[in-house]
Write an enzyme that holds these catalytic residues in place. Structure first.
Site, PDB file in Angstrom:
ATOM      1  N   GLU A 168      45.306  33.348  -0.877  1.00 39.48           N
ATOM      2  CA  GLU A 168      44.774  33.428  -0.132  1.00 39.48           C
ATOM      3  C   GLU A 168      45.165  32.382   0.839  1.00 39.48           C
ATOM      4  O   GLU A 168      44.467  31.924   0.845  1.00 39.48           O
ATOM      5  CB  GLU A 168      43.089  33.222  -0.194  1.00 39.48           C
ATOM      6  CG  GLU A 168      43.057  34.903  -1.344  1.00 39.48           C
ATOM      7  CD  GLU A 168      41.449  34.817  -1.094  1.00 39.48           C
ATOM      8  OE1 GLU A 168      41.014  34.181  -0.927  1.00 39.48           O
ATOM      9  OE2 GLU A 168      40.594  35.682  -1.392  1.00 39.48           O
ATOM     10  N   GLU A 364      42.135  40.680  -6.491  1.00 39.81           N
ATOM     11  CA  GLU A 364      40.946  39.961  -7.367  1.00 39.81           C
ATOM     12  C   GLU A 364      39.382  41.022  -6.578  1.00 39.81           C
ATOM     13  O   GLU A 364      39.956  41.339  -5.130  1.00 39.81           O
ATOM     14  CB  GLU A 364      40.554  38.457  -6.673  1.00 39.81           C
ATOM     15  CG  GLU A 364      41.225  37.991  -7.716  1.00 39.81           C
ATOM     16  CD  GLU A 364      40.351  35.987  -6.031  1.00 39.81           C
ATOM     17  OE1 GLU A 364      39.375  36.011  -5.247  1.00 39.81           O
ATOM     18  OE2 GLU A 364      41.560  35.470  -6.142  1.00 39.81           O
TER      19      GLU A 364
HETATM   20  C1  BGC Z   1      39.364  32.818  -4.505  1.00 40.93           C
HETATM   21  C2  BGC Z   1      38.352  32.830  -5.936  1.00 40.93           C
HETATM   22  C3  BGC Z   1      37.113  32.454  -5.404  1.00 40.93           C
HETATM   23  C4  BGC Z   1      35.679  34.210  -4.973  1.00 40.93           C
HETATM   24  C5  BGC Z   1      34.949  34.287  -5.002  1.00 40.93           C
HETATM   25  C6  BGC Z   1      38.428  34.025  -3.958  1.00 40.93           C
HETATM   26  O1  BGC Z   1      38.914  34.328  -2.097  1.00 40.93           O
HETATM   27  O2  BGC Z   1      40.494  33.355  -4.637  1.00 40.93           O
HETATM   28  O3  BGC Z   1      38.967  31.183  -5.921  1.00 40.93           O
HETATM   29  O4  BGC Z   1      35.711  31.790  -6.492  1.00 40.93           O
HETATM   30  O5  BGC Z   1      37.304  34.403  -4.138  1.00 40.93           O
HETATM   31  O6  BGC Z   1      34.307  33.304  -3.520  1.00 40.93           O
END
Ligand code: BGC
Length: 454
Positions: A168, A364
């Site tokens: 990101e 993610e």
């Molecule tokens: C990030 C993580 C973060 C997650 C939840 C993502 O933007 O890569 O490090 O914990 O979001 O906020």
């Protein structure tokens, strides 16, 4: 460690469709958020930021976090029991840089443990924990990153096939350098743009370094989400378009097309010739493109006042304002739950980038909720897996899905107050307890392996 968590199979009446063979099911974490053992690595920009009073909401630090550094065997056992194909973790640059080079030994042990458990290691080479003393405003940081990547690839490349360059860069630019909510805490607004360019350059140089070490399975994890205009009013549409450019196109276009969106390249540091040469590096072909998806954003014209949004204060001088998405369930973080936003995002990417879009992996997706009987998380994940399948049916080549996160962890400026884990961590005792969502995900993976369901 109890591992008997299991759901009431609340979705059994409506079975999940089957994903293609070879689809990767996984979970993600990052070094600074889980490792602890801060005394066994060099300092990062996050250590200095965390030490400033008021920066972290609950006043906590990541010095111990989940103590994964010492408990990685227990955590790999949780991964094995969950049955994931792959585990996305990050390599801490400040740990690799620590005196005597002992930091890499840790990743050696972790990778060995994963391979022995039959779980594919998928390291991310930068997840926001920049070594103290380095600065993304400096172009040279990109070259330093590529050197570090070569060192890691030489050491782990015999067992690691799949690599992620950066996590990101958009959020790291925005939250860390434009708004000052994350380390290093700068509030540069649009003067933060060089940070974006230097990270993109670092990505391209890292791809070259990985290729030179023989890597054939390389991607990035970029955060993306649909931008919804607050209304049809031209001022709202224009503001939403600009926001979309900053979050989505400014980071995907250079990588996938070798160009910045119109008007952006001129704002980047250096002559037009130099930016053009950099873009050739940034656009090094990838084997797959990683998307971190949480929710869409509703955006309208500026309202001339500060905005409290999702735990963040946005300054009044931004050329857009972020509005609430009404009528949706919300996570504990206040983020709206919009699974179909994932389908919309991916089909939109396919339409925009066509053949230039390599296969997509969701690197993610997840949500913050309290409690061990986390049915809200099960509902969130179930909805998003189905939305992903709809994107696949619509012709998007999707190859994997990683839940954020394996463990409750140090959620950056929120400290330990937000829990994203499939596994609960008691931060007083460091005991791990699988939640209902862990059992749900384990059952899902087992069902997918059994073949067509329903
Ligand atoms: C990030 C993580 C973060 C997650 C939840 C993502 O933007 O890569 O490090 O914990 O979001 O906020």
């Amino acid at each position: 460690m109890a591992t008997d968590a299991s759901t009431d199979a609340s979705t059994a009446s409506n079975p999940l469709p089957r994903f293609p063979d070879g689809f990767l099911w996984g979970v993600s974490t990052s070094a600074h958020q889980i490792e602890g053992a801060a005394e066994l690595r060099g300092p990062s920009v996050w250590d200095a930021f965390t030490a400033e009073p008021g920066r972290i909401k609950d006043g906590s630090t990541a010095a111990v976090a989940c103590d994964h550094y010492h408990r990685y065997r227990e955590d790999v056992a949780l991964l094995a029991d969950l049955g994931v194909d792959a585990y996305r973790f990050s390599v801490s640059w400040p740990r690799v840089d620590s005196p005597g080079g002992v930091g890499l030994d840790f990743y050696d042990r972790l990778v060995d443990e994963l391979c022995a458990a039959g779980v594919r290691p998928v390291p991310t080479l930068f997840h926001w924990d920049l070594p103290a003393g380095l600065d993304w405003l400096e172009r040279d940081t990109a070259a330093r990153f590529a050197e570090y990547v070569s060192v890691v690839a030489r050491r782990l490349g015999d067992r690691v096939g799949k690599w992620i360059t950066l996590n990101e860069p958009a959020e790291h630019t925005l939250l860390g350098h434009a708004l000052g909510i994350h380390a290093p805490g700068r509030e540069l607004l649009f003067d933060a743009l060089p940070v974006a360019h230097h990270q993109l350059l670092a990505h391209g140089l890292a791809v070259r370094a990985l290729r030179a070490s023989g890597a054939t399975d390389v991607g990035i994890a970029n955060s993306h989400g649909p931008t919804w205009p607050a209304s049809d009013d031209p001022a709202d549409r224009e503001a939403a378009d600009f926001y979309d450019l900053l979050l989505n196109r400014m980071f995907a276009d250079p990588i996938l097309t070798g160009r910045y969106p119109e008007g952006i390249g001129e704002l980047m540091p250096g002559s037009a010739e130099r930016i053009a040469a950099d873009l050739e590096i940034i656009a090094e072909p990838l084997d797959w493109y990683g998307v971190n998806y949480y929710a869409p954003t509703r955006v309208g014209a500026p309202q001339g006042a500060e905005i409290e949004f999702g735990g963040v204060t946005l300054p009044a001088e931004l050329p857009f304002s972020v509005r609430e998405i009404e009528g949706r369930p919300r996570t504990d973080f206040g983020w709206p739950v919009v699974p179909e936003g994932l389908t919309e995002l991916l089909t939109g990417f396919r339409d925009r980038y066509g053949d230039r879009l390599p296969p997509v992996v969701i690197t993610e997706n997840g949500c913050s909720y309290e409690g061990l009987d986390d049915r809200d998380r099960v509902a969130y994940l179930d909805g998003h897996v189905r939305a992903l399948h709809r994107a696949s049916e619509a012709g998007v080549d999707v190859r994997g899905y990683f839940v954020w996160s394996l463990l409750d962890n140090f959620e950056w400026a929120e400290g330990y107050a937000r829990r994203f884990g499939l596994v609960h961590v008691d931060f007083a005792t460091l005991e791990r307890t699988p939640k209902a969502s862990y059992g749900w995900f384990r059952d899902l993976i087992a069902d997918q392996r059994r073949g067509p369901v329903g």
